[in-house]
Design a protein around this motif. Structure first.
Motif, PDB file in Angstrom:
ATOM      1  N   ARG A  16      -3.653  23.588 -65.343  1.00 16.33           N
ATOM      2  CA  ARG A  16      -3.841  22.386 -66.165  1.00 16.33           C
ATOM      3  C   ARG A  16      -2.513  21.715 -66.483  1.00 16.33           C
ATOM      4  NH1 ARG A  16      -5.007  23.576 -71.029  1.00 16.33           N
ATOM      5  NH2 ARG A  16      -5.268  25.835 -70.964  1.00 16.33           N
ATOM      6  N   HIS A  17      -1.486  22.523 -66.741  1.00 22.41           N
ATOM      7  CA  HIS A  17      -0.198  21.993 -67.194  1.00 22.41           C
ATOM      8  C   HIS A  17       0.945  22.712 -66.469  1.00 22.41           C
ATOM      9  CE1 HIS A  17      -1.818  19.577 -70.515  1.00 22.41           C
ATOM     10  NE2 HIS A  17      -2.664  20.578 -70.729  1.00 22.41           N
ATOM     11  N   PRO A  18       1.146  22.434 -65.192  1.00 18.59           N
ATOM     12  CA  PRO A  18       2.195  23.143 -64.449  1.00 18.59           C
ATOM     13  C   PRO A  18       3.589  22.937 -65.025  1.00 18.59           C
ATOM     14  CG  PRO A  18       1.330  21.279 -63.188  1.00 18.59           C
ATOM     15  CD  PRO A  18       0.405  21.475 -64.348  1.00 18.59           C
ATOM     16  N   GLU A  19       3.801  21.831 -65.728  1.00 23.63           N
ATOM     17  CA  GLU A  19       5.115  21.568 -66.308  1.00 23.63           C
ATOM     18  C   GLU A  19       5.449  22.532 -67.454  1.00 23.63           C
ATOM     19  OE1 GLU A  19       2.203  19.027 -68.714  1.00 23.63           O
ATOM     20  OE2 GLU A  19       2.381  19.871 -66.691  1.00 23.63           O
ATOM     21  N   TRP A  20       4.445  23.252 -67.950  1.00 23.16           N
ATOM     22  CA  TRP A  20       4.637  24.194 -69.048  1.00 23.16           C
ATOM     23  C   TRP A  20       4.574  25.647 -68.565  1.00 23.16           C
ATOM     24  CZ3 TRP A  20       6.156  22.726 -73.779  1.00 23.16           C
ATOM     25  CH2 TRP A  20       5.884  21.412 -74.212  1.00 23.16           C
ATOM     26  N   ALA A  21       4.744  25.897 -67.286  1.00 22.50           N
ATOM     27  CA  ALA A  21       4.511  27.237 -66.728  1.00 22.50           C
ATOM     28  C   ALA A  21       5.342  28.317 -67.437  1.00 22.50           C
ATOM     29  CB  ALA A  21       4.797  27.247 -65.232  1.00 22.50           C
ATOM     30  N   GLU A  22       6.638  28.043 -67.646  1.00 20.97           N
ATOM     31  CA  GLU A  22       7.495  29.052 -68.274  1.00 20.97           C
ATOM     32  C   GLU A  22       7.039  29.363 -69.689  1.00 20.97           C
ATOM     33  OE1 GLU A  22      12.200  29.700 -69.487  1.00 20.97           O
ATOM     34  OE2 GLU A  22      11.619  28.048 -68.176  1.00 20.97           O
ATOM     35  N   GLU A  23       6.680  28.335 -70.448  1.00 18.21           N
ATOM     36  CA  GLU A  23       6.234  28.521 -71.829  1.00 18.21           C
ATOM     37  C   GLU A  23       4.877  29.247 -71.869  1.00 18.21           C
ATOM     38  OE1 GLU A  23       9.042  25.079 -71.699  1.00 18.21           O
ATOM     39  OE2 GLU A  23       7.327  25.736 -70.497  1.00 18.21           O
ATOM     40  N   ILE A  24       4.004  28.943 -70.917  1.00 17.13           N
ATOM     41  CA  ILE A  24       2.706  29.619 -70.864  1.00 17.13           C
ATOM     42  C   ILE A  24       2.897  31.125 -70.672  1.00 17.13           C
ATOM     43  CG2 ILE A  24       0.624  29.902 -69.441  1.00 17.13           C
ATOM     44  CD1 ILE A  24       0.839  26.778 -68.977  1.00 17.13           C
ATOM     45  N   ARG A  25       3.770  31.503 -69.762  1.00 15.36           N
ATOM     46  CA  ARG A  25       4.017  32.930 -69.528  1.00 15.36           C
ATOM     47  C   ARG A  25       4.670  33.591 -70.736  1.00 15.36           C
ATOM     48  NH1 ARG A  25       5.697  30.758 -64.295  1.00 15.36           N
ATOM     49  NH2 ARG A  25       4.015  31.147 -62.775  1.00 15.36           N
ATOM     50  N   ARG A  72     -10.906  38.017 -70.961  1.00 17.49           N
ATOM     51  CA  ARG A  72     -10.258  37.444 -69.793  1.00 17.49           C
ATOM     52  C   ARG A  72      -8.876  38.055 -69.605  1.00 17.49           C
ATOM     53  NH1 ARG A  72      -9.402  31.011 -69.378  1.00 17.49           N
ATOM     54  NH2 ARG A  72      -8.155  31.406 -71.277  1.00 17.49           N
ATOM     55  N   PRO A  73      -8.522  38.513 -68.399  1.00 20.06           N
ATOM     56  CA  PRO A  73      -7.190  39.095 -68.169  1.00 20.06           C
ATOM     57  C   PRO A  73      -6.095  38.048 -68.326  1.00 20.06           C
ATOM     58  CG  PRO A  73      -8.728  39.694 -66.409  1.00 20.06           C
ATOM     59  CD  PRO A  73      -9.388  38.619 -67.215  1.00 20.06           C
ATOM     60  N   TRP A  74      -4.924  38.481 -68.774  1.00 24.59           N
ATOM     61  CA  TRP A  74      -3.824  37.556 -68.989  1.00 24.59           C
ATOM     62  C   TRP A  74      -3.385  36.833 -67.715  1.00 24.59           C
ATOM     63  CZ3 TRP A  74      -2.366  35.699 -73.500  1.00 24.59           C
ATOM     64  CH2 TRP A  74      -2.688  36.411 -74.655  1.00 24.59           C
ATOM     65  N   PRO A  75      -3.294  37.490 -66.554  1.00 23.24           N
ATOM     66  CA  PRO A  75      -2.910  36.739 -65.351  1.00 23.24           C
ATOM     67  C   PRO A  75      -3.868  35.582 -65.041  1.00 23.24           C
ATOM     68  CG  PRO A  75      -2.653  39.079 -64.965  1.00 23.24           C
ATOM     69  CD  PRO A  75      -3.360  38.946 -66.285  1.00 23.24           C
ATOM     70  N   GLU A  76      -5.162  35.818 -65.248  1.00 27.00           N
ATOM     71  CA  GLU A  76      -6.141  34.754 -65.043  1.00 27.00           C
ATOM     72  C   GLU A  76      -5.955  33.645 -66.072  1.00 27.00           C
ATOM     73  OE1 GLU A  76     -10.984  34.306 -65.453  1.00 27.00           O
ATOM     74  OE2 GLU A  76     -10.167  36.208 -64.689  1.00 27.00           O
ATOM     75  N   ALA A  77      -5.692  34.027 -67.310  1.00 24.73           N
ATOM     76  CA  ALA A  77      -5.478  33.032 -68.367  1.00 24.73           C
ATOM     77  C   ALA A  77      -4.249  32.186 -68.084  1.00 24.73           C
ATOM     78  CB  ALA A  77      -5.332  33.739 -69.713  1.00 24.73           C
ATOM     79  N   GLU A  78      -3.170  32.840 -67.661  1.00 25.87           N
ATOM     80  CA  GLU A  78      -1.945  32.102 -67.351  1.00 25.87           C
ATOM     81  C   GLU A  78      -2.163  31.159 -66.171  1.00 25.87           C
ATOM     82  OE1 GLU A  78       0.858  35.221 -66.752  1.00 25.87           O
ATOM     83  OE2 GLU A  78       1.120  35.613 -68.904  1.00 25.87           O
ATOM     84  N   ALA A  79      -2.867  31.637 -65.148  1.00 23.71           N
ATOM     85  CA  ALA A  79      -3.120  30.788 -63.979  1.00 23.71           C
ATOM     86  C   ALA A  79      -3.950  29.569 -64.354  1.00 23.71           C
ATOM     87  CB  ALA A  79      -3.823  31.598 -62.893  1.00 23.71           C
ATOM     88  N   GLU A  80      -4.919  29.766 -65.218  1.00 25.96           N
ATOM     89  CA  GLU A  80      -5.766  28.641 -65.646  1.00 25.96           C
ATOM     90  C   GLU A  80      -4.948  27.609 -66.405  1.00 25.96           C
ATOM     91  OE1 GLU A  80      -8.041  26.156 -68.241  1.00 25.96           O
ATOM     92  OE2 GLU A  80      -6.736  27.795 -68.958  1.00 25.96           O
ATOM     93  N   ALA A  81      -4.108  28.067 -67.322  1.00 28.15           N
ATOM     94  CA  ALA A  81      -3.304  27.136 -68.114  1.00 28.15           C
ATOM     95  C   ALA A  81      -2.252  26.436 -67.256  1.00 28.15           C
ATOM     96  CB  ALA A  81      -2.638  27.876 -69.276  1.00 28.15           C
ATOM     97  N   ILE A 128      11.381  28.804 -78.645  1.00 22.55           N
ATOM     98  CA  ILE A 128      11.117  28.388 -77.260  1.00 22.55           C
ATOM     99  C   ILE A 128      10.955  26.872 -77.160  1.00 22.55           C
ATOM    100  CG2 ILE A 128       9.486  28.606 -75.335  1.00 22.55           C
ATOM    101  CD1 ILE A 128       8.818  31.426 -76.528  1.00 22.55           C
ATOM    102  N   ILE A 129      10.251  26.279 -78.139  1.00 25.96           N
ATOM    103  CA  ILE A 129      10.006  24.829 -78.170  1.00 25.96           C
ATOM    104  C   ILE A 129      10.429  24.330 -79.550  1.00 25.96           C
ATOM    105  CG2 ILE A 129       8.331  22.977 -77.744  1.00 25.96           C
ATOM    106  CD1 ILE A 129       6.505  25.061 -76.414  1.00 25.96           C
ATOM    107  N   PRO A 130      11.701  24.038 -79.762  1.00 21.65           N
ATOM    108  CA  PRO A 130      12.174  23.663 -81.108  1.00 21.65           C
ATOM    109  C   PRO A 130      11.561  22.369 -81.648  1.00 21.65           C
ATOM    110  CG  PRO A 130      14.005  24.324 -79.709  1.00 21.65           C
ATOM    111  CD  PRO A 130      12.817  24.190 -78.810  1.00 21.65           C
ATOM    112  N   ASP A 131      11.228  21.430 -80.779  1.00 23.47           N
ATOM    113  CA  ASP A 131      10.679  20.155 -81.240  1.00 23.47           C
ATOM    114  C   ASP A 131       9.278  20.361 -81.808  1.00 23.47           C
ATOM    115  OD1 ASP A 131      10.888  17.004 -81.039  1.00 23.47           O
ATOM    116  OD2 ASP A 131       8.886  17.570 -80.328  1.00 23.47           O
TER     117      ASP A 131
END
Length: 210
Positions: free
Chosen positions: A65-74, A53-62, A26-29
């Motif tokens: 903090r880092h909206p540019e990483w949304a796809e990788e967070i999910r 903590r439920p995963w949807p809440e965890a994903e929303a929190e992350a 997903i993140i080769p670098d």
């Protein structure tokens, strides 16, 4: 005093866990991946799912903090199964050998509730012990004293006759502070030796742990 109860941790004792496995694709670098797993979906972030903590809440929190990483967070939850690719056959042989010889064996793990059930499907030996305490089910995590006391009470363990096996030094220390004996796991061969020293029946030789 004779050991009557053996309690195993799971991750990095019975099954391999490495979040880098899917994220190498997903993140080769290397630097970007190290940042993501160190700062975005970090060990501390993931530990809150182990605490319940439920995963949807965890994903929303992350993502907040880092909206540019949304796809990788999910992707962290989506690709979780790839993070646990195999069991440590030497450790599993020890666990099954103890059970076969009539030793009382239970599991105590920091694990999210839903991913633990997936792990049981993938690794059936996780259903073979007398029972398991999953941190995500009870909102307690190692090395907090409360989770050891909870496990001992639930399974009627005598702490001084209980030995706990974990790869984490703080978790081992937590067990000792709760009055248990404890072994810091590094590999199956050494675990055999340490259990034999405690008078427990173990295979004469163990397969490699990892």
């Amino acid at each position: 005093m004779t050991v009557a109860h053996v309690v195993f941790d799971i991750g990095k004792v019975l099954i391999h866990y490495d979040p880098h496995i899917p994220f190498r694709q997903i993140i080769p670098d290397d630097d970007r991946r190290a940042f993501f797993l160190g700062e975005v979906c970090s060990h501390e972030w993931n530990l809150e799912q182990d605490r319940g903590r439920p995963w949807p809440e965890a994903e929303a929190e992350a993502i907040a903090r880092h909206p540019e990483w949304a796809e990788e967070i999910r992707a962290f939850r989506r690709d979780w199964r790839q993070m646990v690719p195999h069991a440590y056959e030497g450790s599993v042989a020890i666990l099954r050998g103890l059970i076969a010889d009539g030793v009382d064996v239970t599991l105590l793990t920091n694990f999210a509730s839903d991913t633990f059930r997936e792990a049981q499907e993938k690794f059936p030996f996780l259903t073979e012990t007398r029972g398991v305490t999953v941190s995500g089910d009870i909102a307690l995590i190692k090395p907090d004293r409360a989770i050891y006391d909870h496990h001992a009470a639930r399974f009627d363990l005598d702490p001084v006759r209980t030995v706990f096996i974990d790869d984490s030094a703080p978790n081992v220390d937590g067990a000792r502070q709760a009055g248990w004996q404890a072994i810091h796991f590094t590999d199956g061969e050494l675990l055999c030796q340490e259990l034999a020293t405690l008078g427990l029946p173990v295979p004469s030789r163990s397969a490699p742990a990892g």
